[in-house]
Design an enzyme around this catalytic site. Structure first.
Site, PDB file in Angstrom:
ATOM      1  N   GLU A  67       0.663  -1.742  -0.359  1.00 24.64           N
ATOM      2  CA  GLU A  67      -0.035  -0.108   0.087  1.00 24.64           C
ATOM      3  C   GLU A  67       0.978   1.110   0.104  1.00 24.64           C
ATOM      4  O   GLU A  67       0.377   2.638  -0.788  1.00 24.64           O
ATOM      5  CB  GLU A  67      -1.109   0.146   1.059  1.00 24.64           C
ATOM      6  N   GLU A 144       6.307   3.411  11.705  1.00 17.08           N
ATOM      7  CA  GLU A 144       4.653   3.367  11.873  1.00 17.08           C
ATOM      8  C   GLU A 144       4.566   2.210  12.828  1.00 17.08           C
ATOM      9  O   GLU A 144       3.667   2.929  13.738  1.00 17.08           O
ATOM     10  CB  GLU A 144       3.961   2.828  10.367  1.00 17.08           C
TER      11      GLU A 144
END
Lengths: 450, 435
Positions: A67, A144
């Protein structure tokens, strides 16, 4: 480039769908258009039926990594250019990965739809995955993970709960991936993922807003229609073996307060006409936690004050299995064990005495109102369509689901409380809070300002 | 493709320029409240927000936490209804009461179906929540306990610790930098709430925003219904001025997390600041423009050092913070700090380019329709326009005001307003060794 551990909760799949048109292109891409002319804007969402549940051992997190890589350029649109062009068109864009799917979206003035469709179609089949860009982006993904999970005690608790509750099903792996897999991931892993799953016959395109469906279908044929059909691998079915007894885990992490999560394996919607338990479980969640005076908050937070917060969660639509969960933070002076006992008493009351018509009416009123309120968000309406299509049901099921939800009886709610929320199906996870200082002893633990 | 892009961009202008903005109707209710209304019958629903100058900055120095608790207890017991009655009756008609609370503003919102049966029940409850809150003693005791628990929990989180230290470093003793501590909360009594309510929830200062499916006549009656019985107190005095930073500071707070949380900033701008638009557009280029900003490009896209990095101006009644933030693993804090500082220094010293400015204006102007594409978003604009006394034509003028910004005004505003040598830096994480 966010990802959501998806749980849209009680009101996910309801809706009378007006002005929705759908067409499947010859290459297998399903295109769904919702016309809504309230504002001169449009949203495009492309949903790929490939999420973290499709990953293999050793490469967890690759769906989400891909992604990120989808913003790194194609033959015709160099790295960074996708975002620059959408921004120059006044657009907003992002993407999200879940257990079940990966989706990309743009919101723009209606005059800019063609640009967005052209760019999105381009990266469906022309992505350039360079080693250099991968090497940088995998570091971003590790940051992240640190931010979302490693440094967040409750996210860690949820991650370990899933890894415990599921033994066989890939829902046991976090969407963001285990850190070890991220550290060892290669650009080839991402390339393989892209080649395997990014194909028109594995996607649903949802476009909603001030558009004309006929024109959208023509644009879809023009830009997406020329992409070749992909050869999708056989999808292996996963069936989580029956749990044979209660499971309990403790997670130690820096925090002040303990936290308790109880999660039971529960059925998910497969046949929207014949299934009834998923609807009853949705209503049960509403009876327990649908408003501030619903059972759990009223009795445990407000009256007995054994918890400072409490909530119920159940998502009735997913590709894989699902769980019904309760989570709570004990009040000072209440142990986690005592809180668990108090929660069990609440569930026992429903098993023993059932729920009232008044409570059911209240849940129904909220469901009905939510149907109107959702019309204020174009994005949410498109989400609902993309989500239900991607998990294997159809947007035509949405009104059926709404009707069935409204028809749940008190006896059905009582039955699922009795039959589904059984100890043999239960995993209990407890956060054992650790003092900050103990983790890494500090010298002179004071802040220095200068 | 790449070579064609720039000429194309420069020629194409801002196509989305002509776009109908909502017609805002404005009047003063008999109660004294100012009302902002957009009539829209597309959806059978009504959104309401009532705002007061009663945010956390209105606390007294020796009585922190009173504003927040007053706000929090509004819907937990009113004349004739306890907290459970309120929640149940709202749920019975499918209505939702929400709230927002910051340093300036305390607001209560309502979303309800516009059909009379539902709407009238919901508005009756909202009217009592706003005008007849009881702040019951036992509810206050319980909410204090819950708040203290959540404060203690927050004290272990790097986000909270960094925000708290940053507020103090940027605002010093100004209430914008305050954070109520456990000891403050313990002291709050019911009389404090009653007095705060009387002094800060006056009809004169109330701003009522209404959006949706009612007529002007109904809107007038609703605005009066919601404010007629508010306290008839004097207008609240403006907040004290914010002092600018004399120099730079750096504070390191140890934390066991794997990432350090970094905040850098200084006092920024007030809502009515003449530099608002140049700074807003310029900041889009520096760190507000998501994936296309300079900070994102330097820190994330080029170096993979953070997932999130941003900058923003928080325009408030008095100048709110100009803030830069990121999280990065402890081992690369120094490098990340240097990249961010160099980027800011460079931005202020050399300014923005024509190409950057054009792209920023394209995005902000072209994306304007997305700002007002739902009732919820328009309601928020109504509240902000009313609360900060912005011109009624704020939305109509928005695109032209952005259009007027040029390279010179951006660069000039940043040079005057942002001094890279007078910024506060807070780093939570790592060993906490003084630099």
């Amino acid at each position: 480039m966010r990802f959501y551990a998806f749980c849209l909760g009680l009101l996910i799949a309801i809706g009378a769908q007006a002005e929705v048109f759908e067409q499947t292109l010859s290459n297998g891409l399903k295109v769904i258009v919702k016309e809504d002319r309230r504002a001169p804007v449009v949203v495009q969402q492309i949903w790929y039926r490939a999420g973290s549940m499709d990953e293999m051992t050793g490469v967890t997190g690759v769906a989400h990594v891909l992604e990120h890589m989808m913003f790194k350029g194609t033959k015709e649109v160099p790295v960074g250019e996708f975002s620059r062009r959408i921004a120059a068109a006044g657009g907003r864009e992002n993407a999200f990965t879940s257990y079940d799917y990966t989706a990309y979206f743009q919101q723009l003035h209606k005059s800019q739809l063609e640009l967005a469709m052209k760019l999105e179609a381009d990266r469906m089949h022309n992505l350039r995955l360079s080693d250099e860009e991968f090497a940088k982006e995998i570091r971003v993904v590790m940051e992240e993970r640190r931010w979302r999970t490693d440094d967040d005690a409750r996210a860690l608790l949820d991650e370990r709960l899933m890894a415990t509750a599921y033994q066989e099903h890939p829902y046991r792996n976090p969407i963001v991936g285990w850190m070890n897999d991220l550290k060892n991931m290669t650009a080839d892993d991402a390339r393989l993922w892209y080649q395997t799953w990014y194909a028109p016959n594995n996607a649903t395109l949802v476009i909603a807003g001030d558009v004309d469906a006929k024109q959208v279908f023509a644009l879809a044929r023009k830009y997406y229609g020329r992409i070749h059909v992909g050869k999708l691998p056989l999808r292996k079915p996963y069936e989580e073996p029956a749990q044979l007894g209660i499971k309990r885990i403790v997670v130690k992490a820096p925090a002040e307060l303990p936290h308790l999560v109880m999660a039971w394996h529960a059925p998910t919607l497969r046949d929207v006409d014949k299934d009834w338990q998923p609807y009853a479980l949705s209503v049960l969640a509403g009876v327990l936690d649908g408003n501030d005076s619903a059972r759990l908050n009223k009795s445990l937070v407000r009256e007995r004050q054994v918890a400072t917060s409490i909530g119920a969660g159940y998502a009735n639509t997913s590709r894989g299995p699902t769980m019904f969960s309760l989570e709570a933070t004990p009040a000072a002076g209440t142990s986690v064990e005592a809180l668990e006992v108090a929660i069990r008493e609440q569930l026992q009351m429903i098993v023993r005495d059932g729920v009232s018509e008044e409570e059911l009416r209240r849940v129904r009123a909220q469901v009905t109102a939510a149907e109107v309120y959702k019309l204020d968000s174009l994005f949410y309406q498109a989400m609902q369509i993309g989500q239900i299509e991607s998990i294997g049901l159809s947007q035509h099921d949405l009104p059926v689901i709404l009707k069935k939800l409204q028809a749940v009886t008190a006896a059905q709610v009582q039955a699922v409380a009795r039959d589904i929320l059984r100890d043999d199906q239960l995993t209990v996870a407890v956060l054992d809070p650790q003092p900050l200082a103990a983790e890494k002893p500090q010298q002179g633990g004071h802040a220095h300002a200068h | 493709m790449r070579t064609k892009l720039i000429p194309f961009v420069l020629l194409c202008g801002f196509a989305a320029g002509a776009f109908a903005t909502p017609q805002i109707q404005h009047w003063q209710a008999a109660s004294g409240a100012r009302v902002y209304f957009v009539q829209d019958h597309n959806l059978p629903m009504l959104d309401v927000a009532v705002s007061f100058p009663a945010g956390s900055a209105y606390d007294q120095a020796g009585n922190k936490g009173v504003a927040g608790l007053t706000h929090g207890l509004l819907d937990l017991g009113v004349q004739g209804m306890n907290e459970d009655d309120i929640a149940r009756k709202l749920a019975d008609v499918g209505a939702r009461v929400g709230s927002s609370f910051d340093a300036d503003r305390s607001a209560v919102t309502l979303r309800t179906l516009s059909s009379p049966a539902e709407r009238e029940v919901a508005l009756d409850i909202l009217a009592r929540v706003l005008q007849q809150p009881l702040f019951p003693q036992e509810v206050l005791a319980r909410e204090k306990t819950r708040l203290i628990a959540s404060l203690r929990e927050a004290e272990t989180k790097p986000e909270f610790l960094s925000e708290k230290a940053f507020g103090k470093a940027v605002f010093g003793t100004h209430p914008y930098g305050w954070q109520a501590e456990v000891a403050d909360i313990e002291k709050v009594g019911r009389a404090d709430l009653l007095e705060f309510f009387r002094a800060h929830y006056g009809a004169r200062d109330a701003v009522v925003a209404l959006m949706g499916d009612v007529t002007r006549q109904q809107a007038e009656a609703i605005a009066q219904q919601l404010t007629a019985a508010l306290p008839q107190s004097e207008s609240v005095a403006p907040l004290p001025a914010v002092a600018s930073l004399g120099g730079s500071s750096e504070q390191r707070i140890p934390h066991p997390a794997s990432q350090s949380h970094i905040l850098i900033g200084a006092p920024g701008i007030a809502r009515n600041d003449p530099d608002y638009f140049p700074l807003y557009v310029g900041n889009y280029i520096l760190g507000g423009g998501g994936f296309v900003s300079r900070l994102m490009n330097e820190v994330r896209e080029k170096r993979g050092m953070a997932y999130s990095v941003y900058s923003y101006f928080m325009p408030m009644q008095q100048p709110g913070a100009f803030q830069i933030g990121l999280q990065t693993k402890n081992e690369q804090v120094e490098e990340a700090l240097q990249v961010v500082r160099t980027t800011v220094r460079d931005f202020v010293a050399k300014g923005v380019t024509e190409v950057e400015l054009h792209a920023a204006k394209q995005n902000i102007i072209g994306g304007f329709p997305l700002r007002i594409d739902s009732n919820r978003k328009i309601l928020e604009y109504l509240s902000v326009i009313g609360f900060y006394n912005l011109p009624l034509t704020y939305l109509d003028d928005f695109q032209a005001r952005v259009e007027q910004v040029n390279v010179r005004t951006v660069n000039d505003a940043f040079r005057r307003r942002i001094d890279p040598d007078a910024m506060a830096t807070v780093i939570v994480g790592g060993q906490g060794v003084a630099k």
